[in-house]
Structures are given as structure tokens and as C-alpha cells.
Scaffold this active site. Structure first.
Site, mmCIF file in Angstrom:
data_model
loop_
_atom_site.group_PDB
_atom_site.id
_atom_site.type_symbol
_atom_site.label_atom_id
_atom_site.label_comp_id
_atom_site.label_asym_id
_atom_site.label_seq_id
_atom_site.Cartn_x
_atom_site.Cartn_y
_atom_site.Cartn_z
ATOM 1 N N TYR A 76 0.840 -1.205 0.000
ATOM 2 C CA TYR A 76 0.000 0.000 0.000
ATOM 3 C C TYR A 76 0.874 1.254 0.000
ATOM 4 O O TYR A 76 0.582 2.242 -0.679
ATOM 5 C CB TYR A 76 -0.950 0.019 1.200
ATOM 6 C CG TYR A 76 -1.675 1.349 1.326
ATOM 7 C CD1 TYR A 76 -2.584 1.759 0.351
ATOM 8 C CD2 TYR A 76 -1.415 2.219 2.386
ATOM 9 C CE1 TYR A 76 -3.227 2.984 0.434
ATOM 10 C CE2 TYR A 76 -2.053 3.443 2.474
ATOM 11 C CZ TYR A 76 -2.957 3.825 1.494
ATOM 12 O OH TYR A 76 -3.581 5.049 1.573
ATOM 13 N N TYR B 159 -0.891 13.592 6.510
ATOM 14 C CA TYR B 159 -0.562 12.463 7.388
ATOM 15 C C TYR B 159 0.927 12.506 7.735
ATOM 16 O O TYR B 159 1.759 12.765 6.860
ATOM 17 C CB TYR B 159 -0.819 11.126 6.666
ATOM 18 C CG TYR B 159 -2.230 10.571 6.715
ATOM 19 C CD1 TYR B 159 -3.249 11.212 7.399
ATOM 20 C CD2 TYR B 159 -2.523 9.376 6.065
ATOM 21 C CE1 TYR B 159 -4.532 10.667 7.417
ATOM 22 C CE2 TYR B 159 -3.808 8.826 6.085
ATOM 23 C CZ TYR B 159 -4.805 9.486 6.758
ATOM 24 O OH TYR B 159 -6.056 8.956 6.775
ATOM 25 N N ARG C 81 -11.008 13.642 1.179
ATOM 26 C CA ARG C 81 -12.054 12.912 1.921
ATOM 27 C C ARG C 81 -13.343 12.805 1.122
ATOM 28 O O ARG C 81 -14.051 11.810 1.183
ATOM 29 C CB ARG C 81 -12.328 13.607 3.257
ATOM 30 C CG ARG C 81 -11.161 13.572 4.218
ATOM 31 C CD ARG C 81 -10.826 12.158 4.614
ATOM 32 N NE ARG C 81 -9.644 12.110 5.493
ATOM 33 C CZ ARG C 81 -9.005 11.007 5.808
ATOM 34 N NH1 ARG C 81 -9.405 9.838 5.328
ATOM 35 N NH2 ARG C 81 -7.952 11.045 6.596
ATOM 36 N N GLU D 16 -14.490 -0.610 5.897
ATOM 37 C CA GLU D 16 -14.501 0.732 5.314
ATOM 38 C C GLU D 16 -15.819 0.924 4.580
ATOM 39 O O GLU D 16 -16.375 -0.037 4.038
ATOM 40 C CB GLU D 16 -13.342 0.857 4.310
ATOM 41 C CG GLU D 16 -12.411 2.013 4.596
ATOM 42 C CD GLU D 16 -11.198 2.012 3.682
ATOM 43 O OE1 GLU D 16 -10.108 1.698 4.199
ATOM 44 O OE2 GLU D 16 -11.352 2.305 2.490
HETATM 45 C C1 3EB Z 1 -7.576 6.396 5.432
HETATM 46 O O1 3EB Z 1 -8.456 7.202 5.712
HETATM 47 C C2 3EB Z 1 -8.026 5.014 5.183
HETATM 48 O O2 3EB Z 1 -5.106 5.684 -0.348
HETATM 49 O O3 3EB Z 1 -6.701 6.076 -1.786
HETATM 50 C C3 3EB Z 1 -9.221 5.307 2.418
HETATM 51 C C4 3EB Z 1 -9.593 5.772 1.152
HETATM 52 C C5 3EB Z 1 -7.901 4.981 2.661
HETATM 53 C C6 3EB Z 1 -8.634 5.918 0.145
HETATM 54 C C7 3EB Z 1 -6.302 5.794 -0.647
HETATM 55 C C8 3EB Z 1 -6.962 5.139 1.649
HETATM 56 C C9 3EB Z 1 -7.313 5.596 0.402
HETATM 57 O O4 3EB Z 1 -6.374 6.687 5.411
HETATM 58 C C10 3EB Z 1 -7.453 4.436 3.958
#
Ligand code: 3EB
Length: 343
Positions: free
Chosen positions: A152, A212, A225, A333
Site C-alpha cells: 500500500y 498524514y 475525503r 470501510e
Molecule cells: C484512510 O483514511 C483510510 O489511499 O486512496 C481510504 C480511502 C484509505 C482511500 C487511498 C486510503 C485511500 O487513510 C485508507
């Protein structure tokens, strides 16, 4: 020409999504709408479809009682073709593209991801639909290491490098996304792009993924988001795969019901925030919504099913998939697509 939204005068260029049994897809038209793309899910052989449009089969097992396919439709005419390994369908306003890449032993996932995103970004720009709204990524063995880095994270590095090379201010306009894991080989990416602009929406309970800290990945995950798109007559909200993450920390390790509760809080907070900043409340009754729920362990379904039906509402369209998630501790999720008619 008669269209479903003729009540509002001009028809919108939006694509709408539904989950329907494969047996109910018939002919060139689906309830008078033009098919844009069909996505099948499951590890078995894909069904032969009786609709003519680009399609892809994602090898993630379904947990619904009846086998469903995801179909995107347009109320205005669509053209279809294939270019640069991307099968696509487009109307005047929107384009849907699908790609499937094989992985070879000698290539790292960041390189494959980088090449694939660079190809997609070039393609949508060249076609004139340079506003990437929503991307779905399905990759094999998402939590396994490849050359000492989790796959990932390699995916995140490749994606980040492609976006940052393409546009210096890329973090302001990233698409909504989902990235989930498969137990079969291949990198599957499909996406929705549009002309014009759209509005990224943050989640007040969660850090913008661009910010992050590096403990999660050497390059931060490139997604928003949520994205709100104004199509004129109608508006859509695309909510990214949402996990039990507050700020940037995963919560409720090992407790799928508690994770679900946290996910629902996150989605509520996002809908509230979207209403404030975009002026459109997608909790309004003139909204249709579809959800995809990803569960790491199929057996957890019985623990969450009742809560889920209650939380998402009876009669909403939900596709349940068994898939791995991008952090080992995430068990679940949820992503959502909301369409509000009439502006
Ligand atoms: C997160 O919030 C959970 O890397 O495209 C959710 C939706 C998540 C998309 C991406 C990762 C992705 O970090 C993981």
C-alpha cells in the site's frame, strides 16, 4: 429528447450509479438510460453482459445475498472507445475510464502505480476531462511487503509522484478515492473525470491525508475525503473509503462493531461539513445514495449487518465486498455516492 431530469429543463451531464442483479441488465439501454460502465465483483468467471459498454471484473468476493453488478448510466448520449490501455465512455460533461494492469516480477508496485497514474492524468487532460473526481484502486496483497516496504505504501509513493509531477498544486484538487486489497494478482483502477471544476470537502474529524505524518507512508496518500461536483441541475457528493480513523490514528483495533460506529460518526461529520461549506445538504430527502461496504473478514458480516441496515437506512443500495484494507488494523470501510436532484 426525453430525459429523466427534463423536469429541470436542461439535463445534467452527470453519471448515476446503481447496484443491480446481473440478470436485470438488458439491451443497450437500462431504463431508458445509456450505460456508461459496468463493474462486476467476485472471484468466479464474470457473467456475459447484455449491455454494450466498457466493463471490468474485480476479483473481490461479494457478500450480498444476490449477485450484484455496479452500473453507471448517463441520461445524455455517450461515446465509447479504448486508448492507452483505458476503456472509456464519455458524454459532454463526464468521462468514466477503466484500466487493468498486470504486475510483473521485476517491477515494484510504486513504479507500476506511477506509470499508471501518469497515463491516466495525461489521458484525462488530453480528452478535456482533466478534473479527476473519483478513483477506485484495487491492488493485490495490499498489506504484504515488497522489498521491505508495504505494498500500500509503495502504491502511495507511486501515486504521489505522478500527481506531484503533473501539477505543483496537486494537493488542492485531489480526487476522492478508495484503495482496497485483493487476493488475486493485478492492479485495477477505474475513475470518473469531468470538465470544469469541483470542490474538495474535508472531514473535520480526520486529518487531510496529504498531511498524514510519515509513519503511515513515505509519501502521503493522494486523495480528498470527499468531492462535491455541481452538474448544473444536480449535485453529487463522492465520499472516499472511510475507515475507523480519527485525526490520523486507527481506532478500535479488533472490534468491528466499534469501527463501524466510528465510521458512521466520520460520515455524519463529513455530511454536516459538506452542507456548511457547499450549501448543499446531501441528507435531504431529494438525495439518492449508494454505499459500498468493504469487510476484511467475511465472517464479521453477521456482527454488523443489523447496525448497518439501521444506519444506512432501509432501501438504500449497498454493495458488500470482502476485501483487505490499507492498514492491517482496519476491519471495515464504507464509501458513498450521493446524488441530489434539482440543485
Ligand atoms: C484512510 O483514511 C483510510 O489511499 O486512496 C481510504 C480511502 C484509505 C482511500 C487511498 C486510503 C485511500 O487513510 C485508507
Amino acid at each position: 429528447m426525453a430525459t429523466l431530469n427534463s423536469g429541470y429543463g436542461k439535463s445534467s451531464g452527470l453519471f448515476e450509479v446503481r447496484f443491480v442483479p446481473a440478470s436485470r441488465l438488458m439491451g443497450d439501454h437500462v431504463n431508458g438510460l445509456q450505460p456508461v460502465a459496468v463493474i462486476q465483483y467476485g472471484e468466479g468467471e464474470p457473467s456475459s453482459l447484455s449491455v454494450e459498454c466498457p466493463s471490468i471484473s474485480i476479483p473481490a468476493p461479494q457478500l450480498n445475498t444476490e449477485n450484484l453488478v455496479e452500473i453507471w448510466t448517463s441520461s445524455t448520449p455517450v461515446t465509447m472507445d479504448e486508448q492507452d490501455g483505458i476503456a472509456y465512455a464519455a458524454n459532454e460533461q463526464a468521462l468514466f475510464g477503466l484500466s487493468r494492469l498486470e504486475e510483473t516480477q521485476d517491477q515494484l508496485l510504486d513504479t507500476l502505480t506511477y506509470n499508471s497514474y501518469r497515463n491516466i492524468l495525461r489521458f484525462v487532460k488530453e480528452k478535456g476531462y482533466s478534473n479527476l473526481l473519483r478513483v477506485w484502486n484495487y491492488l493485490s496483497d495490499i498489506n504484504n511487503e515488497q522489498d521491505d516496504l508495504e505494498r500500500y505504501r509503495r502504491f502511495c509513493v507511486g501515486r504521489f509522484n505522478a500527481f506531484s509531477e503533473f501539477d505543483a498544486g496537486f494537493e488542492q484538487a485531489l480526487p476522492a478515492a478508495t484503495a482496497t486489497g485483493l487476493h488475486n494478482p493485478g492492479l485495477f483502477i477505474y475513475f470518473l473525470a469531468a470538465r470544469g471544476t469541483s470542490q474538495p470537502i474535508e472531514n473535520p474529524r480526520q486529518l487531510n491525508p496529504y498531511h498524514y505524518p510519515p509513519q503511515h507512508s513515505p509519501r502521503s496518500p493522494s486523495f480528498s475525503r470527499a468531492i462535491m461536483k455541481d452538474w448544473g441541475a444536480h449535485r453529487q457528493l463522492f465520499i472516499s473509503g472511510t475507515g475507523s480513523i480519527v485525526e490520523h490514528q486507527s481506532l478500535h483495533d479488533g472490534d468491528v462493531v466499534a469501527q463501524l460506529t466510528e465510521i458512521l460518526r466520520n460520515i455524519d461529520a463529513l455530511l454536516e461539513h459538506a452542507a456548511n461549506v457547499s450549501g448543499t445538504d446531501f441528507r435531504h430527502k431529494c438525495t439518492t445514495s449508494t454505499f459500498k461496504v468493504y469487510l476484511r473478514h467475511a465472517a464479521d458480516l453477521r456482527l454488523i449487518q443489523e447496525h448497518l441496515a439501521y444506519a444506512l437506512g432501509e432501501g438504500t443500495s449497498v454493495l458488500l465486498l470482502n476485501a483487505d484494507l490499507c492498514r492491517k488494523e482496519l476491519l471495515m470501510e464504507i464509501e458513498g455516492t450521493y446524488t441530489r436532484k434539482g440543485g
